[in-house]
Design an enzyme around this catalytic site. Structure first.
Site, PDB file in Angstrom:
ATOM      1  N   LYS A  31      -7.803   3.236  -7.621  1.00 42.63           N
ATOM      2  CA  LYS A  31      -6.952   2.058  -7.393  1.00 42.63           C
ATOM      3  C   LYS A  31      -7.759   0.768  -7.575  1.00 42.63           C
ATOM      4  O   LYS A  31      -7.317  -0.176  -8.224  1.00 42.63           O
ATOM      5  CB  LYS A  31      -6.346   2.103  -5.983  1.00 42.63           C
ATOM      6  CG  LYS A  31      -5.386   3.260  -5.759  1.00 42.63           C
ATOM      7  CD  LYS A  31      -4.197   3.213  -6.697  1.00 42.63           C
ATOM      8  CE  LYS A  31      -3.241   4.380  -6.545  1.00 42.63           C
ATOM      9  NZ  LYS A  31      -2.278   4.519  -7.648  1.00 42.63           N
ATOM     10  N   TYR A  78     -10.080   8.825  -5.194  1.00 43.84           N
ATOM     11  CA  TYR A  78      -8.700   8.325  -5.288  1.00 43.84           C
ATOM     12  C   TYR A  78      -8.673   6.814  -5.039  1.00 43.84           C
ATOM     13  O   TYR A  78      -8.110   6.048  -5.833  1.00 43.84           O
ATOM     14  CB  TYR A  78      -7.788   9.044  -4.276  1.00 43.84           C
ATOM     15  CG  TYR A  78      -6.559   8.243  -3.940  1.00 43.84           C
ATOM     16  CD1 TYR A  78      -5.482   8.192  -4.822  1.00 43.84           C
ATOM     17  CD2 TYR A  78      -6.495   7.476  -2.771  1.00 43.84           C
ATOM     18  CE1 TYR A  78      -4.369   7.413  -4.534  1.00 43.84           C
ATOM     19  CE2 TYR A  78      -5.391   6.698  -2.483  1.00 43.84           C
ATOM     20  CZ  TYR A  78      -4.330   6.661  -3.370  1.00 43.84           C
ATOM     21  OH  TYR A  78      -3.248   5.879  -3.083  1.00 43.84           O
ATOM     22  N   SER A 101      -2.817   0.141  -3.670  1.00 40.14           N
ATOM     23  CA  SER A 101      -2.728   0.624  -2.295  1.00 40.14           C
ATOM     24  C   SER A 101      -3.542  -0.269  -1.374  1.00 40.14           C
ATOM     25  O   SER A 101      -4.567  -0.850  -1.783  1.00 40.14           O
ATOM     26  CB  SER A 101      -3.297   2.042  -2.263  1.00 40.14           C
ATOM     27  OG  SER A 101      -3.534   2.451  -0.937  1.00 40.14           O
TER      28      SER A 101
HETATM   29  C1  UD1 Z   1      -3.730   8.010   3.543  1.00 42.18           C
HETATM   30  C2  UD1 Z   1      -4.986   7.880   2.766  1.00 42.18           C
HETATM   31  C3  UD1 Z   1      -4.905   6.640   1.915  1.00 42.18           C
HETATM   32  C4  UD1 Z   1      -3.694   6.726   1.002  1.00 42.18           C
HETATM   33  C5  UD1 Z   1      -2.449   6.978   1.814  1.00 42.18           C
HETATM   34  C6  UD1 Z   1      -1.301   7.281   0.872  1.00 42.18           C
HETATM   35  C7  UD1 Z   1      -6.726   8.965   4.060  1.00 42.18           C
HETATM   36  C8  UD1 Z   1      -7.951   8.757   4.881  1.00 42.18           C
HETATM   37  N1  UD1 Z   1      -6.134   7.850   3.644  1.00 42.18           N
HETATM   38  O1  UD1 Z   1      -3.609   6.870   4.349  1.00 42.18           O
HETATM   39  O2  UD1 Z   1      -6.071   6.476   1.159  1.00 42.18           O
HETATM   40  O3  UD1 Z   1      -3.553   5.538   0.277  1.00 42.18           O
HETATM   41  O4  UD1 Z   1      -2.634   8.099   2.665  1.00 42.18           O
HETATM   42  O5  UD1 Z   1      -0.128   7.486   1.578  1.00 42.18           O
HETATM   43  O6  UD1 Z   1      -6.342  10.076   3.794  1.00 42.18           O
HETATM   44  N2  UD1 Z   1      -2.285  11.322  11.202  1.00 42.18           N
HETATM   45  C9  UD1 Z   1      -2.321  12.180  12.282  1.00 42.18           C
HETATM   46  N3  UD1 Z   1      -2.030  13.486  12.077  1.00 42.18           N
HETATM   47  C10 UD1 Z   1      -1.684  13.980  10.837  1.00 42.18           C
HETATM   48  C11 UD1 Z   1      -1.648  13.091   9.745  1.00 42.18           C
HETATM   49  C12 UD1 Z   1      -1.967  11.770   9.960  1.00 42.18           C
HETATM   50  O7  UD1 Z   1      -2.621  11.771  13.410  1.00 42.18           O
HETATM   51  O8  UD1 Z   1      -1.440  15.194  10.719  1.00 42.18           O
HETATM   52  C13 UD1 Z   1      -2.590   9.887  11.425  1.00 42.18           C
HETATM   53  C14 UD1 Z   1      -3.786   9.382  10.640  1.00 42.18           C
HETATM   54  O9  UD1 Z   1      -4.957   9.540  11.388  1.00 42.18           O
HETATM   55  C15 UD1 Z   1      -3.402   7.917  10.458  1.00 42.18           C
HETATM   56  C16 UD1 Z   1      -1.880   7.921  10.399  1.00 42.18           C
HETATM   57  O10 UD1 Z   1      -1.480   9.154  10.972  1.00 42.18           O
HETATM   58  O11 UD1 Z   1      -3.782   7.184  11.588  1.00 42.18           O
HETATM   59  C17 UD1 Z   1      -1.353   7.825   8.992  1.00 42.18           C
HETATM   60  O12 UD1 Z   1      -1.996   8.821   8.212  1.00 42.18           O
HETATM   61  P1  UD1 Z   1      -1.584   9.108   6.681  1.00 42.18           P
HETATM   62  O13 UD1 Z   1      -0.128   9.299   6.597  1.00 42.18           O
HETATM   63  O14 UD1 Z   1      -2.469  10.195   6.195  1.00 42.18           O
HETATM   64  O15 UD1 Z   1      -1.897   7.745   5.954  1.00 42.18           O
HETATM   65  P2  UD1 Z   1      -3.273   6.898   5.855  1.00 42.18           P
HETATM   66  O16 UD1 Z   1      -4.375   7.524   6.612  1.00 42.18           O
HETATM   67  O17 UD1 Z   1      -2.957   5.513   6.239  1.00 42.18           O
END
Ligand code: UD1
Length: 338
Positions: A153, A149, A124
């Site tokens: 990785k 997690y 990842s």
């Molecule tokens: C997350 C994990 C990462 C993992 C990946 C797997 C965290 C901090 N990181 O990454 O370790 O490898 O998932 O897919 O959990 N967001 C919102 N509202 C929401 C959900 C997300 O604003 O309800 C935003 C988050 O702040 C981020 C973006 O959407 O900026 C993507 O979030 P997400 O899909 O959770 O992925 P990652 O944070 O990149």
């Protein structure tokens, strides 16, 4: 036909990879313990491909079950190892669950498989933490993991590297995924989140369909064009094809050793851009609010994907619009069928 073991083959990325392996002429054999997947996906794979892949329900964290698998399945031409726990938040509360499952299964497989069997590992972009420069390339330094997690990785990559240093005839590739989203164009397979989704796109689609009342954007005061975080979203079908490319790359006579590749599109989108694109392509309005930052979130990340394009001849083809329209089609299909 060349037989490829796909651990976690009924999961989100695994199931799409099974489809792509079949269309590339391989014979995928699925291994899954159904801990985070549904047996119904096997039927869905049959609907897409016209064939039912071989399936073994096994727990790979048990050495005996791995031995059983290898007794049942001979002449293996490769293994793609997806099976692992992946919920960041849960891993903080239950680290041993993550370390036991993710490491035992990896080690059991490496220990019992022949050194000649090409091995693809799901890693990842989380290994980069907050990158010092963008786009981030494979040579960037790996940062202290933010969660157990993430640590599974990073340490898994170290295990693979150490093993190949000791046994140079091994063939191992780690793929560092950026943010997988989207679903198969038939809408017959896609991500099946258990409980409340932690990831952005499943939360968006569940809000749009009425399962969740409102989406919260985690922060709009980051140093980005609209203040929300930036990620490199990649269509799961493109990601699946990267696994086939990795297997094919390891089949080249001069490949040996260990290598690592970024698998993304090379483009970054903010959370608000994702929301706006979702609304536009699907012609609907999403109920969302701006909330506080989420702990541990990275501000900006997108990948340099030159290496995978140059060496593995793989490139992402599908755009954000296709990712978000297919996710929505899948959410609607799930409502009636799962
Ligand atoms: C997350 C994990 C990462 C993992 C990946 C797997 C965290 C901090 N990181 O990454 O370790 O490898 O998932 O897919 O959990 N967001 C919102 N509202 C929401 C959900 C997300 O604003 O309800 C935003 C988050 O702040 C981020 C973006 O959407 O900026 C993507 O979030 P997400 O899909 O959770 O992925 P990652 O944070 O990149």
């Amino acid at each position: 036909m060349k037989k490829i073991i796909v651990t976690g083959g009924l999961g989100y990325i695994g199931s799409h990879t099974v489809v792509e392996l079949m269309s590339a002429g391989y014979e995928p054999v699925i291994v899954d313990d159904l801990s985070n997947s549904s047996i119904k996906i096997l039927k869905q794979l049959q609907k897409i491909t016209g064939k039912t892949p071989a399936f073994h329900q096994l727990d790979l964290s048990s050495p005996d079950q791995v031995a059983k698998l290898l007794l049942l399945e001979k002449s293996i031409s490769g293994i793609i190892h997806f099976a692992a726990f992946k919920a960041v938040g849960e891993s903080v509360g239950r680290p041993l669950k993550y370390y036991k499952n993710n490491f035992y299964s990896l080690i059991n497989l490496l220990d019992q498989l022949g050194a000649e069997v090409p091995f693809v590992f799901s890693s990842s972009c989380t290994v980069y933490g907050e990158p010092d420069s963008l786009p981030v390339s494979e040579s960037a330094i790996v940062k202290q993991a933010e969660s157990p997690y993430g640590n599974t990785k990073q340490v898994a990559e170290e295990i693979l590297k150490d093993l190949v240093a000791a046994e140079p005839e091994r063939k191992v590739i780690a793929l560092r995924y950026f943010n997988p989203v989207g679903a198969h164009h038939t809408a017959l397979i896609g991500e099946l989140p258990i409980g409340v989704p932690q990831n952005l796109v499943p939360f968006i689609t569940q809000t749009a369909i009425g399962k969740r009342e409102q989406l919260t954007v985690f922060g709009n005061d980051y140093h980005t064009k609209d203040g929300s975080c930036i990620r490199d979203y990649i269509h799961v079908v493109d990601l699946a094809k990267a696994h086939v490319a990795a297997i094919q790359y390891m089949e080249l006579p001069d490949f040996n050793g260990y290598d690592v590749f970024n698998i993304g599109t090379g483009k970054g989108y903010t959370v608000l851009e994702v929301i706006n694109t979702f609304e536009e392509v699907n012609n609907l309005i999403l109920n969302y609010q701006i909330g506080p930052r989420r702990n541990g979130d990275i501000e900006r990340i997108w990948g340099n994907v030159d290496k995978s394009s140059k060496l593995m001849a793989w490139e992402a083809e599908l755009q954000l619009e296709t990712m978000l329209s297919s996710s929505w089609q899948w959410e609607k299909y799930m409502k009636d069928n799962f």
